[in-house]
Design an enzyme around this catalytic site. Structure first.
Site, PDB file in Angstrom:
ATOM      1  CB  THR A 195      -0.918   0.185   1.209  1.00 46.01           C
ATOM      2  OG1 THR A 195      -0.273  -0.353   2.376  1.00 46.01           O
ATOM      3  CG2 THR A 195      -2.089  -0.871   1.023  1.00 46.01           C
ATOM      4  CE  LYS A 210       0.660  -3.293   3.187  1.00 45.86           C
ATOM      5  NZ  LYS A 210      -0.191  -2.365   4.085  1.00 45.86           N
ATOM      6  CB  THR A 268       3.005  -5.013  13.640  1.00 46.96           C
ATOM      7  OG1 THR A 268       3.986  -5.969  13.081  1.00 46.96           O
ATOM      8  CG2 THR A 268       3.040  -5.426  14.997  1.00 46.96           C
ATOM      9  CD  GLU A 284       2.417   5.435   6.449  1.00 43.45           C
ATOM     10  OE1 GLU A 284       1.796   4.562   5.665  1.00 43.45           O
ATOM     11  OE2 GLU A 284       2.209   6.013   7.622  1.00 43.45           O
ATOM     12  CG  ASN A 309      -0.302   8.137   7.866  1.00 38.26           C
ATOM     13  OD1 ASN A 309      -0.664   7.334   7.720  1.00 38.26           O
ATOM     14  ND2 ASN A 309       1.044   8.256   7.901  1.00 38.26           N
ATOM     15  CB  SER A 344      -6.734  12.432  -1.041  1.00 36.91           C
ATOM     16  OG  SER A 344      -7.462  12.922   0.146  1.00 36.91           O
TER      17      SER A 344
END
Length: 404
Positions: A158, A184, A195, A276, A399, A404
């Site tokens: 993702t 992933k 997790t 991230e 995030n 969107s």
């Protein structure tokens, strides 16, 4: 999306596992013009073990997999994963999606629905367009290939910036046994197993109960000891399949257990390295606690502290924030026995900054990509090691507009 600066140079050359094949498809679940579904088929006689999130709002997929894990069968097995939609908080509609996907695979193969394990990852609270997935079942079955594990790793991504894989081969009684896994995970990463999504395969022969015990035990030392942002997902799943195709029984074999641990640890570290917005890989090593439980409290308190993580991002050796994290952890601590280190640099001891410590040394150390923060509580023999990453503006950017 820009590849993480902590990513490995390339996806590893994973060996084919006898008794496992893979295929991927672009179903358009959310993403356009990219693969977003993977199907793995396991040979008859395979044993399946799994560990799952303990979130109270776990997805329909997780609940279904939990109900099926532990059942014994001589039939084959299937693992089907989609990215782009988590099928979580979707009520009875989510249950229906899982049932239809399992039925579609059972209808096209000799695998019963109770041996089909599904996972979904992505946005929470939106109905899963499972018809797009079931429309690809024929293609996924026709395209099965033992060498397509890298494609499978890419299809389940993702916000990941790189596919994650790891493998090991161990000799058991002079015969090779192979392990390979993919994962992933990038955000919404915090212990409470699993997790993220992780799939591990081996040609070893081992019973379900023994495989489950091994997998669960290793999880507590690997995936349950990583954190990116302290948020536990609704969809976390770790499934392992042992085909037995090698004919080598690994029950109780220490070498196999160690090799599996190494693969799981490598995958868990790759998830952190793809955190991230991450620019630093941070090891929090706690020793001298009154108990292992206390050590873990301190390690997780430090690893999850936004103040510690932002200081690391800014390459600021702000050791006072570590003192804070120890104090708030709930673990037994004594100010005058506490010792803090950055790598080999003694930072604080005896209730005060170490006489040998210099801010220049601390600042220079913080410029490294891999950082080790050591905390010794001086109270006992309890230990814990946790892995995390820094917290940067990149995390907010990813995030703030995820849907969107």
């Amino acid at each position: 999306m820009t590849r993480s600066p902590l990513a490995p140079a390339a996806f590893p050359d994973l060996p084919a596992i006898d008794g496992v094949t893979f295929a991927t498809a672009a179903a358009g679940v959310k993403y356009k013009d990219r693969t977003d579904v993977m199907l793995a088929l396991l040979a008859p006689g395979s044993t399946i073990a799994g560990v799952y999130t303990r979130s109270a709002t776990r997805s329909a997929n997780v609940l279904d997999c939990q109900a099926k894990t532990g059942l014994t069968s001589d039939a084959g097995a299937a693992i089907i994963v989609n990215s782009g939609n988590s099928n979580a908080f979707t009520g009875k509609a989510g249950d229906g999606s899982v049932a239809r996907i399992c039925a579609a695979i059972a209808d096209k193969t000799d695998i019963p629905a109770e041996r089909v394990f599904t996972s979904s990852t992505g946005v929470i609270g939106e109905p899963l367009p499972d018809d797009r997935i079931t429309a690809k079942i024929d293609d996924l079955i026709a395209g099965q290939n033992p060498d397509a594990i890298e494609a499978a790793a890419k299809a389940i991504m993702t916000t990941d910036t790189f596919p994650k894989g790891s493998a090991a081969t161990v000799s058991v009684d002079g015969k090779p046994v192979t392990i390979a896994g993919i994962a992933k995970g990038s955000g919404m990463i915090a212990p409470d197993m699993a997790t993220m999504l992780v799939y591990v395969f081996t040609d070893a022969k081992i019973g379900q109960a023994d495989l489950q015990a091994l997998l669960s035990g290793h999880t507590d030392k690997t995936f349950n000891n990583i954190t990116v942002d302290s948020d536990t997902s609704t969809s976390d799943t770790l499934i392992m399949g042992a085909t037995g195709a090698s004919g080598v029984d690994v029950t109780g074999h220490a070498g196999f257990a160690d090799a599996l641990h190494d693969v799981m640890l490598d995958l868990s570290h790759q998830v952190v390295r793809d955190g991230e917005g991450a620019t630093k890989f941070v090891t929090i090593a706690v020793t001298g606690a009154a108990s292992d439980e206390d050590a873990r409290k301190v390690a997780m308190s430090t690893a999850n502290s936004p103040l510690v993580k932002t200081a690391v991002a800014g390459e600021d050796p702000n050791w006072g924030r570590i003192v804070m994290a120890v104090g708030k952890s709930g673990a037994q601590a004594d100010r005058d026995r506490l010792q803090i280190t950055f790598g080999d640099i003694l930072v604080a001891e005896n209730g005060w900054v170490a006489a040998s410590y210099t801010e220049e040394a601390g600042s220079n150390y913080m410029k490294a990509q891999d950082i080790v923060i050591g905390v010794d509580l001086g109270l006992g023999t309890g230990t814990s090691t946790v892995w995390t990453c820094d917290l940067t503006h990149g995390y907010i950017t990813i995030n703030a507009d995820y849907r969107s």
